[in-house]
Structures are given as structure tokens and as C-alpha cells.
Write a protein that holds these residues in place. Structure first.
Motif, PDB file in Angstrom:
ATOM      1  N   ALA A   2     -12.768  75.723  39.766  1.00  0.00           N
ATOM      2  CA  ALA A   2     -11.728  76.270  38.884  1.00  0.00           C
ATOM      3  C   ALA A   2     -11.898  75.755  37.459  1.00  0.00           C
ATOM      4  CB  ALA A   2     -10.345  75.915  39.422  1.00  0.00           C
ATOM      5  N   SER A   3     -12.164  74.478  37.327  1.00  0.00           N
ATOM      6  CA  SER A   3     -12.310  73.878  35.993  1.00  0.00           C
ATOM      7  C   SER A   3     -13.511  74.432  35.242  1.00  0.00           C
ATOM      8  CB  SER A   3     -12.435  72.358  36.113  1.00  0.00           C
ATOM      9  OG  SER A   3     -11.253  71.792  36.648  1.00  0.00           O
ATOM     10  N   ALA A   4     -14.521  74.886  35.990  1.00  0.00           N
ATOM     11  CA  ALA A   4     -15.747  75.368  35.364  1.00  0.00           C
ATOM     12  C   ALA A   4     -15.693  76.845  34.975  1.00  0.00           C
ATOM     13  CB  ALA A   4     -16.936  75.144  36.306  1.00  0.00           C
ATOM     14  N   GLU A   5     -14.577  77.529  35.237  1.00  0.00           N
ATOM     15  CA  GLU A   5     -14.487  78.946  34.902  1.00  0.00           C
ATOM     16  C   GLU A   5     -14.668  79.153  33.395  1.00  0.00           C
ATOM     17  OE1 GLU A   5     -14.820  81.039  37.027  1.00  0.00           O
ATOM     18  OE2 GLU A   5     -13.328  81.092  38.628  1.00  0.00           O
ATOM     19  N   ALA A   6     -15.191  80.321  33.044  1.00  0.00           N
ATOM     20  CA  ALA A   6     -15.428  80.633  31.635  1.00  0.00           C
ATOM     21  C   ALA A   6     -14.114  80.789  30.884  1.00  0.00           C
ATOM     22  CB  ALA A   6     -16.245  81.918  31.527  1.00  0.00           C
ATOM     23  N   PRO A   7     -14.114  80.507  29.586  1.00  0.00           N
ATOM     24  CA  PRO A   7     -12.910  80.742  28.780  1.00  0.00           C
ATOM     25  C   PRO A   7     -12.569  82.236  28.758  1.00  0.00           C
ATOM     26  CG  PRO A   7     -14.471  79.339  27.620  1.00  0.00           C
ATOM     27  CD  PRO A   7     -15.195  79.934  28.794  1.00  0.00           C
ATOM     28  N   THR A   8     -11.286  82.589  28.509  1.00  0.00           N
ATOM     29  CA  THR A   8     -10.291  81.618  28.068  1.00  0.00           C
ATOM     30  C   THR A   8      -9.753  80.837  29.261  1.00  0.00           C
ATOM     31  OG1 THR A   8      -8.601  83.314  28.183  1.00  0.00           O
ATOM     32  CG2 THR A   8      -9.610  82.954  26.048  1.00  0.00           C
ATOM     33  N   LYS A   9      -9.330  79.589  28.987  1.00  0.00           N
ATOM     34  CA  LYS A   9      -8.909  78.719  30.064  1.00  0.00           C
ATOM     35  C   LYS A   9      -7.942  77.673  29.533  1.00  0.00           C
ATOM     36  CE  LYS A   9     -12.386  76.033  31.384  1.00  0.00           C
ATOM     37  NZ  LYS A   9     -13.773  75.696  31.790  1.00  0.00           N
ATOM     38  N   LEU A  10      -7.242  77.035  30.455  1.00  0.00           N
ATOM     39  CA  LEU A  10      -6.311  75.982  30.077  1.00  0.00           C
ATOM     40  C   LEU A  10      -7.043  74.688  29.791  1.00  0.00           C
ATOM     41  CD1 LEU A  10      -3.274  75.795  29.679  1.00  0.00           C
ATOM     42  CD2 LEU A  10      -3.046  75.086  32.065  1.00  0.00           C
ATOM     43  N   ALA A  41      -5.441  82.522  31.303  1.00  0.00           N
ATOM     44  CA  ALA A  41      -6.306  81.406  31.675  1.00  0.00           C
ATOM     45  C   ALA A  41      -7.029  81.665  32.994  1.00  0.00           C
ATOM     46  CB  ALA A  41      -5.491  80.118  31.759  1.00  0.00           C
ATOM     47  N   ASN A  42      -8.345  81.729  32.942  1.00  0.00           N
ATOM     48  CA  ASN A  42      -9.145  81.971  34.141  1.00  0.00           C
ATOM     49  C   ASN A  42      -9.131  80.792  35.098  1.00  0.00           C
ATOM     50  OD1 ASN A  42     -10.209  84.635  33.480  1.00  0.00           O
ATOM     51  ND2 ASN A  42     -11.310  83.604  31.851  1.00  0.00           N
ATOM     52  N   ASP A  43      -9.123  79.576  34.559  1.00  0.00           N
ATOM     53  CA  ASP A  43      -9.127  78.411  35.443  1.00  0.00           C
ATOM     54  C   ASP A  43      -7.819  78.308  36.226  1.00  0.00           C
ATOM     55  OD1 ASP A  43      -7.710  77.831  33.136  1.00  0.00           O
ATOM     56  OD2 ASP A  43      -8.615  75.852  32.800  1.00  0.00           O
ATOM     57  N   SER A  44      -6.706  78.636  35.586  1.00  0.00           N
ATOM     58  CA  SER A  44      -5.411  78.586  36.275  1.00  0.00           C
ATOM     59  C   SER A  44      -5.356  79.623  37.393  1.00  0.00           C
ATOM     60  CB  SER A  44      -4.275  78.843  35.283  1.00  0.00           C
ATOM     61  OG  SER A  44      -4.157  77.789  34.354  1.00  0.00           O
ATOM     62  N   ALA A  45      -5.876  80.828  37.133  1.00  0.00           N
ATOM     63  CA  ALA A  45      -5.870  81.870  38.158  1.00  0.00           C
ATOM     64  C   ALA A  45      -6.693  81.449  39.371  1.00  0.00           C
ATOM     65  CB  ALA A  45      -6.411  83.171  37.572  1.00  0.00           C
ATOM     66  N   THR A  46      -7.865  80.879  39.122  1.00  0.00           N
ATOM     67  CA  THR A  46      -8.705  80.424  40.234  1.00  0.00           C
ATOM     68  C   THR A  46      -8.026  79.298  41.006  1.00  0.00           C
ATOM     69  OG1 THR A  46     -10.746  81.054  39.100  1.00  0.00           O
ATOM     70  CG2 THR A  46     -10.930  79.397  40.831  1.00  0.00           C
ATOM     71  N   ALA A  47      -7.415  78.365  40.293  1.00  0.00           N
ATOM     72  CA  ALA A  47      -6.737  77.240  40.948  1.00  0.00           C
ATOM     73  C   ALA A  47      -5.588  77.726  41.826  1.00  0.00           C
ATOM     74  CB  ALA A  47      -6.237  76.246  39.906  1.00  0.00           C
ATOM     75  N   LEU A  48      -4.813  78.697  41.338  1.00  0.00           N
ATOM     76  CA  LEU A  48      -3.732  79.260  42.154  1.00  0.00           C
ATOM     77  C   LEU A  48      -4.308  79.970  43.380  1.00  0.00           C
ATOM     78  CD1 LEU A  48      -1.192  80.699  39.563  1.00  0.00           C
ATOM     79  CD2 LEU A  48      -0.728  78.953  41.291  1.00  0.00           C
ATOM     80  N   GLY A  49      -5.399  80.710  43.182  1.00  0.00           N
ATOM     81  CA  GLY A  49      -6.019  81.404  44.297  1.00  0.00           C
ATOM     82  C   GLY A  49      -6.499  80.444  45.374  1.00  0.00           C
ATOM     83  N   GLU A  50      -7.106  79.357  44.957  1.00  0.00           N
ATOM     84  CA  GLU A  50      -7.580  78.358  45.921  1.00  0.00           C
ATOM     85  C   GLU A  50      -6.410  77.673  46.617  1.00  0.00           C
ATOM     86  OE1 GLU A  50     -11.819  77.111  43.790  1.00  0.00           O
ATOM     87  OE2 GLU A  50     -10.012  75.926  43.396  1.00  0.00           O
ATOM     88  N   MET A  51      -5.330  77.482  45.888  1.00  0.00           N
ATOM     89  CA  MET A  51      -4.145  76.850  46.470  1.00  0.00           C
ATOM     90  C   MET A  51      -3.531  77.737  47.554  1.00  0.00           C
ATOM     91  SD  MET A  51      -0.659  75.864  44.427  1.00  0.00           S
ATOM     92  CE  MET A  51       0.738  75.054  45.208  1.00  0.00           C
ATOM     93  N   LEU A  52      -3.436  79.025  47.292  1.00  0.00           N
ATOM     94  CA  LEU A  52      -2.778  79.937  48.223  1.00  0.00           C
ATOM     95  C   LEU A  52      -3.698  80.441  49.322  1.00  0.00           C
ATOM     96  CD1 LEU A  52      -0.758  82.063  45.636  1.00  0.00           C
ATOM     97  CD2 LEU A  52       0.123  80.261  47.121  1.00  0.00           C
ATOM     98  N   GLY A  53      -4.999  80.523  49.034  1.00  0.00           N
ATOM     99  CA  GLY A  53      -5.923  81.089  50.008  1.00  0.00           C
ATOM    100  C   GLY A  53      -6.887  80.110  50.623  1.00  0.00           C
TER     101      GLY A  53
END
Length: 473
Positions: free
Chosen positions: A98-106, A128-140
Motif C-alpha cells: 500500500a505504501s509503495a502505490e504511485a502518487p497521488t498518495k497520503l 489517495a491510492n495508498d489509502s484505497a489499497t490499505a482499506l482494501g487489504e483491511m476489508l479483504g
């Protein structure tokens, strides 16, 4: 033109006939390019009260969603919040991926975390792409599994022309949608989660000491616009889903494949100005069936197509560019010659001051994602799923109950007319509930910050012979 060409002929070795043929060929080339660009664009305007399509252009053609993808990520986040699986303050841990996602990001470092509310705000404003990925990993549990959940939910909502591959909309040739499907999702977000929908109207928020501004330039520029989401990659062009509510009429409009942020915004503004007056002031019940079935069990029914699945119409010639295109609202530093910041220069400056939202950066241990997935999969009975209006979480007051949503809505309208001062800052909505196998609708007003405020409003209504009681949402 013939005289001009004759002048050229007198100074060249080519005969007039040859030059005329070349001129005609150039005309056809320009026409072909224009036709190709037009085919890439798509738009639709839907009356959000009746479901009537007021305008449509290539609405069912496959398009790359870009960051419109995040609308579904937020939908599933709202669903988890409404079911009590997570709260606004639950920590969202950012993995290395998640942290490595391309900008834009938090810009949260691996192992760091923020509150769910902060993640939502960073998505609806900064995209923010990193936030979206982090939420996805949290829920899925992982992003691939979450993409299956997203696609399963899309099918349940009637979005049959959409496949999701990731949580943020970064380029993937197997991820596609349609303008019609995005309109359906935009309507569903308001109908199903009015208590959280207000996040989409946020134009900026505070992250620590930093104010982060949003990309949706129509907020504050066009009266009645209250969200929802922008989107951009080189492959998709400039996308936008807008929700408009002038108090009597509601629209959801979608523009996809714009050639610039400014032209896309202007096209959207034109559609709103043209079709909002044509929308109905009266409407029936919900337009999008709420999908309360178990999202995890639905995964077995939704198998993502192979990576070489059919791609959207007018697939870009350079697939490599699509695969390497940076995130929605990307910056010139990442190699894009055109980005969301272009729209800022082209659109009028906003004059409405941004609403301040304080957020707290959370430091917390890693979330047990397996436990969250398991909790998410538990069958949850339908208890007061909210279906209309936009209200913040907190306390509400109930004034009536009816087997018909239209009757419940009529009672809300009547109550507002009887006590406009008491309900000046409240938002009316209906809540569906099951009783003995039948669906009923409660008529409520939300937006009260405390129990005392709700009871005070009830007391004032009772003086006007309007029955009511306070409930916590």
C-alpha cells in the motif's frame, strides 16, 4: 481555398489536382482523429429521484474507470461501518504494498496507520491510492480478494458492465466499467449510506498540520453539487461523477474520457445546467436495490476474467503507456503532460471557504485482517438500513412509520412545513426495517449532535402535536 492552392501551385512542382487530393486526405485524417476521440468519451445524466435517463452518449461502452474505482472501495468501507465491523476511528494499517502505490498518495510509511475516517477523506479529496489499497487489504485480507468483493458487490447493485482489479483505479487492462454503471454506483452511495455520504462534499481536510485540498472543482462552483469523484489516467482521460441536489430535484451525472480537466468540468456543468430543470420534483422509492447479502460468500460466484479480458472501446494504441500511466490526478513529475491540476487553472476560483475537518494520525499495532474478513463475512440482520437523504452520524428523531416509503417521505415533508425552525439544521430521511416478513419505513430527521439536542427538538415538535422520540444512529 482554391485561390490559395493556385498560389501554392504556381510556386511548387506539384499540379493543382495532386494538392487537392492531399488536402482532402488531410481532412479525412483529421476527421478520423476527431471521431476516435469522440468515441472514447461517454456521458449519462440520470434523474436520481425517478431513475429516468435524461441524457446518454456511449453510456454502455466499456471505459477505464481510473479513480472512479475508489467509489466502490468507499462503498464497501461504508457498508462495513454500517454493519459495525469497523468504525470511523478504527486504525488502517499500511502494508509495504500500500505504501509503495504511485502518487497521488497520503504518504504513510509501511507499518504506519491512520483512522478509517482519515483514509476516507484522503480518498474523496486527494484521491489517495495508498489509502484505497490499505482499506482494501483491511476489508479483504489482500487486494486481489478485495477486487473480487468489489466485483461481487457491483453485480449485486446491477452493475453488469464492470470488473474491478484493484482498490484504487491504477491502470489495469482488465479493469473496466461503463458510464451507466458509475451512475448506478453514485446513486447507491447516497441511497444506501446517507449517514456517511457527506464525506463526498468535503473539499479539504487537515492531516496533522497539513491542509489537503480536493480535486473536485465543481464543489462550490456549481450550486447543488455535493460530490462525488474525479478520475484520471492517460488511458482513461478525465472522468467525473457528480451528484446534484437543489432541494427539489436530484441528478447523478457521469462524464468519462474528457480531454482535459477543464473541458470535462465544463461539459459536466453544461449537462447539469441543461438537465437539472428537467428533473422531477417527485420520486418513488429507492432506485438501486440494497445488496445486503454476504459479500464473501458471493466471491465464489464472481470469477475475475483472465488478464487478457476484452478491454474498453477505443483501447489506447500504446498499451505500455496505459500500464505505466500513473495514478488519478497524477503530477507532471511522474511524466504526465496533463493532470487534474490543469483543471485548477482552467476553472473559476472557488469562493466558498473550505470546511475544516480535524483528523488524528493514529499509531496502532497491525490490524488482524483475518479477523476483520471473518467478521465481515458473518451474516448480519438488516437493522435500519438507511435508504435516502444525506445525514451525518449522531442522534436522530423519529416522527412516523409507514409500510410505504412515499408515505414516510410525505410525513417528513409535512413535518418540515409545520416546524421549519425546529428542523432548520436537520436532514430528513427514511429507514427501512423488516417486521413479520414485511418492509416498513421509519421517517426520521438526523443531524443532532447530542441526545439533549434531539430531545429538545422532540419537545418542540410535541408542542405542535407531532409525536416523536430520539434515537442514536
Amino acid at each position: 481555398m482554391r485561390q490559395a492552392l493556385s498560389g501554392i501551385v504556381s510556386k511548387s512542382a506539384f499540379p493543382l489536382k495532386t494538392i487537392m487530393i492531399l488536402a482532402m486526405a488531410m481532412t479525412f485524417v483529421v476527421a478520423d482523429v476527431a471521431s476516435s476521440l469522440a468515441a472514447k468519451s461517454a456521458a449519462i445524466v440520470v434523474d436520481a429521484k425517478t431513475g429516468k435517463v435524461l441524457y446518454s452518449a456511449n453510456a454502455d461502452g466499456r471505459r477505464y474507470p481510473a479513480s472512479l474505482t475508489k467509489m466502490m472501495t468507499v462503498y464497501l468501507t461504508f457498508e462495513a461501518m454500517a454493519k459495525g465491523k469497523i468504525s470511523r476511528n478504527s486504525p488502517v494499517v499500511f502494508s509495504a504494498h500500500a505504501s509503495a502505490e504511485a502518487p497521488t498518495k497520503l504518504g504513510v510509511k509501511p507499518g504506519g496507520s491512520v483512522a478509517v475516517e482519515t483514509a476516507i477523506l484522503s480518498i474523496v479529496t486527494k484521491s489517495a491510492n495508498d489509502s484505497a489499497t490499505a482499506l482494501g487489504e483491511m476489508l479483504g485480507g489482500n487486494e486481489t480478494n478485495f477486487a473480487r468483493m468489489m466485483t461481487a458487490k457491483a453485480r449485486q447493485l446491477g452493475m453488469n458492465g464492470t470488473v474491478f482489479r484493484n482498490a484504487n483505479g491504477l491502470p489495469d487492462p482488465g479493469q473496466f466499467t461503463t458510464a451507466r454503471d458509475m451512475a448506478t454506483l453514485g446513486i447507491a452511495l447516497r441511497e444506501h449510506f446517507p449517514q456517511y455520504y457527506g464525506y463526498f462534499a468535503q473539499r479539504s481536510f487537515l492531516y496533522g498540520r497539513q491542509r489537503i485540498n480536493g480535486h473536485n472543482r465543481l464543489l462550490g462552483r456549481i450550486k447543488g453539487v455535493d460530490g462525488i469523484k474525479t478520475g484520471y489516467t492517460r488511458a482513461s482521460g478525465f472522468n467525473l461523477v457528480s451528484s446534484v441536489n437543489d432541494g427539489n430535484r436530484r441528478l447523478v451525472a457521469v462524464v468519462m474520457g474528457g480531454t482535459s480537466g477543464g473541458s470535462r468540468d465544463n461539459q459536466m456543468a453544461g449537462l447539469i445546467n441543461t438537465y437539472l430543470p428537467r428533473a422531477s420534483t417527485r420520486g418513488g422509492g429507492d432506485l438501486v436495490a440494497k445488496a445486503d447479502s454476504n459479500a464473501i460468500s458471493a466471491l465464489a460466484k464472481v470469477l475475475l476474467p483472465k488478464h487478457d479480458a476484452p478491454t474498453p472501446d477505443e483501447k489506447p494504441a500504446a498499451v505500455a503507456e496505459a500500464d505505466t500511466a500513473v495514478a488519478d490526478d497524477a503530477t507532471v513529475a511522474q511524466g504526465d503532460s496533463e493532470d487534474e491540476d490543469t483543471a485548477e487553472a482552467e476553472a473559476p476560483k472557488l469562493v466558498v471557504p473550505a470546511k475544516k475537518v480535524k483528523t488524528v494520525i493514529v499509531s496502532a499495532p497491525k490490524v488482524a485482517t483475518a479477523q476483520i474478513v471473518a467478521a465481515y463475512a458473518e451474516p448480519t440482520p438488516v437493522v435500519d438500513p438507511v435508504n435516502t437523504a444525506s445525514v451525518p452520524p449522531g442522534w436522530a428523531i423519529q416522527v412516523a412509520s409507514s409500510p410505504k416509503q412515499s408515505e414516510a417521505q410525505a410525513f417528513l415533508d409535512k413535518t418540515i412545513k409545520q416546524a421549519p425552525k425546529v428542523l432548520a439544521d436537520a436532514s430528513g430521511f427514511t429507514v427501512a426495517f423488516d417486521k413479520d416478513g414485511a418492509t416498513y419505513y421509519r421517517a426520521r430527521f438526523g443531524g443532532f449532535g447530542s441526545k439533549d439536542a434531539a430531545w429538545k427538538a422532540c419537545t418542540a415538535l410535541k408542542k405542535k402535536k407531532i409525536e416523536c422520540y430520539a434515537v442514536q444512529q
